[in-house]
Design a protein around this motif. Structure first.
Motif, PDB file in Angstrom:
ATOM      1  N   LEU A 157      35.505  22.997  39.783  1.00 21.57           N
ATOM      2  CA  LEU A 157      36.092  23.146  38.431  1.00 21.57           C
ATOM      3  C   LEU A 157      34.915  23.016  37.282  1.00 21.57           C
ATOM      4  N   PRO A 158      34.209  21.945  37.222  1.00 20.63           N
ATOM      5  CA  PRO A 158      33.253  21.905  35.966  1.00 20.63           C
ATOM      6  C   PRO A 158      32.096  22.955  36.128  1.00 20.63           C
ATOM      7  N   THR A 159      31.924  23.779  37.253  1.00 26.62           N
ATOM      8  CA  THR A 159      31.102  24.718  36.945  1.00 26.62           C
ATOM      9  C   THR A 159      31.518  26.147  36.371  1.00 26.62           C
ATOM     10  N   ILE A 160      32.528  26.138  35.803  1.00 20.70           N
ATOM     11  CA  ILE A 160      33.146  27.308  35.447  1.00 20.70           C
ATOM     12  C   ILE A 160      32.648  27.398  34.061  1.00 20.70           C
ATOM     13  N   ASN A 161      31.819  28.845  33.956  1.00 19.72           N
ATOM     14  CA  ASN A 161      31.267  29.075  32.444  1.00 19.72           C
ATOM     15  C   ASN A 161      32.400  29.767  31.641  1.00 19.72           C
ATOM     16  N   VAL A 162      32.867  29.365  30.397  1.00 14.18           N
ATOM     17  CA  VAL A 162      33.865  29.783  29.551  1.00 14.18           C
ATOM     18  C   VAL A 162      33.321  30.985  28.570  1.00 14.18           C
ATOM     19  N   LYS A 163      32.115  31.260  28.487  1.00  9.31           N
ATOM     20  CA  LYS A 163      31.521  32.121  27.738  1.00  9.31           C
ATOM     21  C   LYS A 163      30.942  33.367  28.270  1.00  9.31           C
ATOM     22  N   GLU A 164      30.033  33.238  29.377  1.00 10.92           N
ATOM     23  CA  GLU A 164      29.196  34.140  29.756  1.00 10.92           C
ATOM     24  C   GLU A 164      30.018  34.421  31.204  1.00 10.92           C
ATOM     25  N   LYS A 165      30.006  35.692  31.785  1.00 14.79           N
ATOM     26  CA  LYS A 165      30.177  36.291  32.867  1.00 14.79           C
ATOM     27  C   LYS A 165      29.517  36.296  34.051  1.00 14.79           C
ATOM     28  N   LYS A 166      28.814  34.921  34.350  1.00 17.96           N
ATOM     29  CA  LYS A 166      27.895  34.681  35.331  1.00 17.96           C
ATOM     30  C   LYS A 166      28.188  33.522  36.082  1.00 17.96           C
ATOM     31  N   GLY A 167      27.990  33.560  37.254  1.00 13.58           N
ATOM     32  CA  GLY A 167      28.495  32.427  38.261  1.00 13.58           C
ATOM     33  C   GLY A 167      29.858  32.262  38.283  1.00 13.58           C
ATOM     34  N   ASN A 168      30.342  31.017  38.455  1.00 13.57           N
ATOM     35  CA  ASN A 168      31.849  30.963  38.399  1.00 13.57           C
ATOM     36  C   ASN A 168      32.225  31.063  36.765  1.00 13.57           C
ATOM     37  N   HIS A 169      33.089  31.768  36.516  1.00 11.72           N
ATOM     38  CA  HIS A 169      33.396  32.119  35.084  1.00 11.72           C
ATOM     39  C   HIS A 169      35.073  32.342  34.972  1.00 11.72           C
ATOM     40  N   LEU A 170      35.419  32.203  33.750  1.00  7.94           N
ATOM     41  CA  LEU A 170      36.649  32.570  33.234  1.00  7.94           C
ATOM     42  C   LEU A 170      36.844  33.725  32.599  1.00  7.94           C
ATOM     43  N   LEU A 171      37.818  34.317  32.892  1.00  6.59           N
ATOM     44  CA  LEU A 171      38.183  35.991  32.293  1.00  6.59           C
ATOM     45  C   LEU A 171      39.531  35.899  31.559  1.00  6.59           C
ATOM     46  N   LYS A 172      39.953  36.737  30.754  1.00  6.65           N
ATOM     47  CA  LYS A 172      41.041  37.017  30.206  1.00  6.65           C
ATOM     48  C   LYS A 172      41.885  38.097  31.075  1.00  6.65           C
ATOM     49  N   HIS A 173      42.935  37.821  31.571  1.00  5.45           N
ATOM     50  CA  HIS A 173      43.747  38.735  32.379  1.00  5.45           C
ATOM     51  C   HIS A 173      45.256  38.819  31.650  1.00  5.45           C
ATOM     52  N   GLY A 174      45.065  39.864  30.704  1.00  7.97           N
ATOM     53  CA  GLY A 174      46.434  39.941  29.905  1.00  7.97           C
ATOM     54  C   GLY A 174      46.752  38.755  29.040  1.00  7.97           C
ATOM     55  N   LYS A 175      47.973  38.381  29.266  1.00 14.99           N
ATOM     56  CA  LYS A 175      48.189  36.797  28.465  1.00 14.99           C
ATOM     57  C   LYS A 175      47.795  35.771  29.396  1.00 14.99           C
ATOM     58  N   GLN A 176      47.337  36.068  30.581  1.00 14.79           N
ATOM     59  CA  GLN A 176      46.928  34.889  31.399  1.00 14.79           C
ATOM     60  C   GLN A 176      45.422  34.908  31.627  1.00 14.79           C
ATOM     61  N   PHE A 177      44.938  33.831  32.357  1.00 11.38           N
ATOM     62  CA  PHE A 177      43.505  33.698  32.573  1.00 11.38           C
ATOM     63  C   PHE A 177      43.175  34.037  34.035  1.00 11.38           C
ATOM     64  N   LYS A 178      41.940  34.337  34.217  1.00 11.43           N
ATOM     65  CA  LYS A 178      41.670  34.713  35.706  1.00 11.43           C
ATOM     66  C   LYS A 178      40.505  33.777  35.993  1.00 11.43           C
ATOM     67  N   ILE A 179      40.233  33.185  36.882  1.00 14.75           N
ATOM     68  CA  ILE A 179      38.952  32.545  37.350  1.00 14.75           C
ATOM     69  C   ILE A 179      38.127  33.369  38.415  1.00 14.75           C
ATOM     70  N   LYS A 180      37.085  33.723  38.243  1.00 13.69           N
ATOM     71  CA  LYS A 180      36.333  34.442  39.230  1.00 13.69           C
ATOM     72  C   LYS A 180      35.104  33.419  39.885  1.00 13.69           C
ATOM     73  N   MET A 181      35.405  32.866  41.192  1.00 15.62           N
ATOM     74  CA  MET A 181      34.456  32.136  41.767  1.00 15.62           C
ATOM     75  C   MET A 181      33.222  32.823  42.568  1.00 15.62           C
ATOM     76  N   THR A 182      32.191  32.702  42.152  1.00 14.24           N
ATOM     77  CA  THR A 182      31.050  33.227  43.073  1.00 14.24           C
ATOM     78  C   THR A 182      30.222  32.422  43.683  1.00 14.24           C
ATOM     79  N   LYS A 183      30.082  31.150  43.299  1.00 14.43           N
ATOM     80  CA  LYS A 183      29.249  30.116  43.830  1.00 14.43           C
ATOM     81  C   LYS A 183      30.222  28.873  44.349  1.00 14.43           C
ATOM     82  N   PHE A 184      30.383  28.906  45.548  1.00 15.29           N
ATOM     83  CA  PHE A 184      31.177  27.609  46.111  1.00 15.29           C
ATOM     84  C   PHE A 184      30.818  27.472  47.471  1.00 15.29           C
ATOM     85  N   LYS A 185      31.391  26.522  48.182  1.00 15.10           N
ATOM     86  CA  LYS A 185      30.690  26.168  49.475  1.00 15.10           C
ATOM     87  C   LYS A 185      30.666  27.508  50.488  1.00 15.10           C
ATOM     88  N   ASN A 186      31.673  27.948  50.831  1.00 16.94           N
ATOM     89  CA  ASN A 186      31.787  29.273  51.708  1.00 16.94           C
ATOM     90  C   ASN A 186      31.438  30.604  50.883  1.00 16.94           C
TER      91      ASN A 186
END
Length: 172
Positions: A59-88
């Motif tokens: 969770l602390p690796t999530i980027n809130v500004k840029e769309k690189k690595g693990n990051h947060l995105l808007k998905h309509g009125k909700q948020f979407k988290i895109k995880m690209t760097k994790f154990k597996n």
């Protein structure tokens, strides 16, 4: 044996303790925007997020500004988290998780409060001094908080076990 001894009774107890923690803070997202208040409120956000997202210590690796690595995105009125760097991630590839309405609302309020506090980094969570939170600090903080709330040392691994146990029918 260690897990059996230290595992809380249920996932529901963790949810109740998260609500109690928030009430006990006597803070909300309209409180004065200081780093100290941000630090306390972010643990409430963490407790609510781990109920829906039983990640390891990512969770602390999530980027809130840029769309690189693990990051947060808007998905309509909700948020979407895109995880690209994790154990597996090398075997499973990137994962996108759409947050529920409750967590999206809490996260929206938290991000607005975080911006008012003058945080200068782009990662989701901060230390008391305003610097980015590390995975190690996240883990130790979560264990410390759950020890205080539940009387048991519960880290991300045990939260993942509780989550899987409480969603056993869906998983099967």
């Amino acid at each position: 044996d260690y897990e059996k001894e230290h595992l809380p009774e249920s996932f529901e107890k963790l949810k109740k303790k998260a609500v109690e923690y928030k009430k006990g803070l006597k803070l909300n997202f309209k409180s004065p925007p200081t780093l100290q208040n941000l630090y306390k409120l972010q643990w409430y956000v963490i407790l609510t997020l781990v109920q829906e997202l039983p990640f390891r210590n990512d969770l602390p690796t999530i980027n809130v500004k840029e769309k690189k690595g693990n990051h947060l995105l808007k998905h309509g009125k909700q948020f979407k988290i895109k995880m690209t760097k994790f154990k597996n991630s090398d075997k499973l590839g990137p994962r996108e998780i759409i947050l529920g309405k409750k967590n999206s609302k809490v996260l929206k309020q938290f991000l607005a409060f975080r911006d008012k506090c003058g945080v200068t980094h782009d990662l989701l969570f901060s230390l008391r001094n305003g610097k980015p939170m590390t995975k190690s600090a996240f883990s130790q903080g979560l264990i410390g908080l759950t020890t205080k709330l539940l009387g048991k040392r519960v880290g991300t691994r045990m939260i993942r076990v509780l989550f899987a146990t409480s969603n056993k029918e869906e998983i099967e």
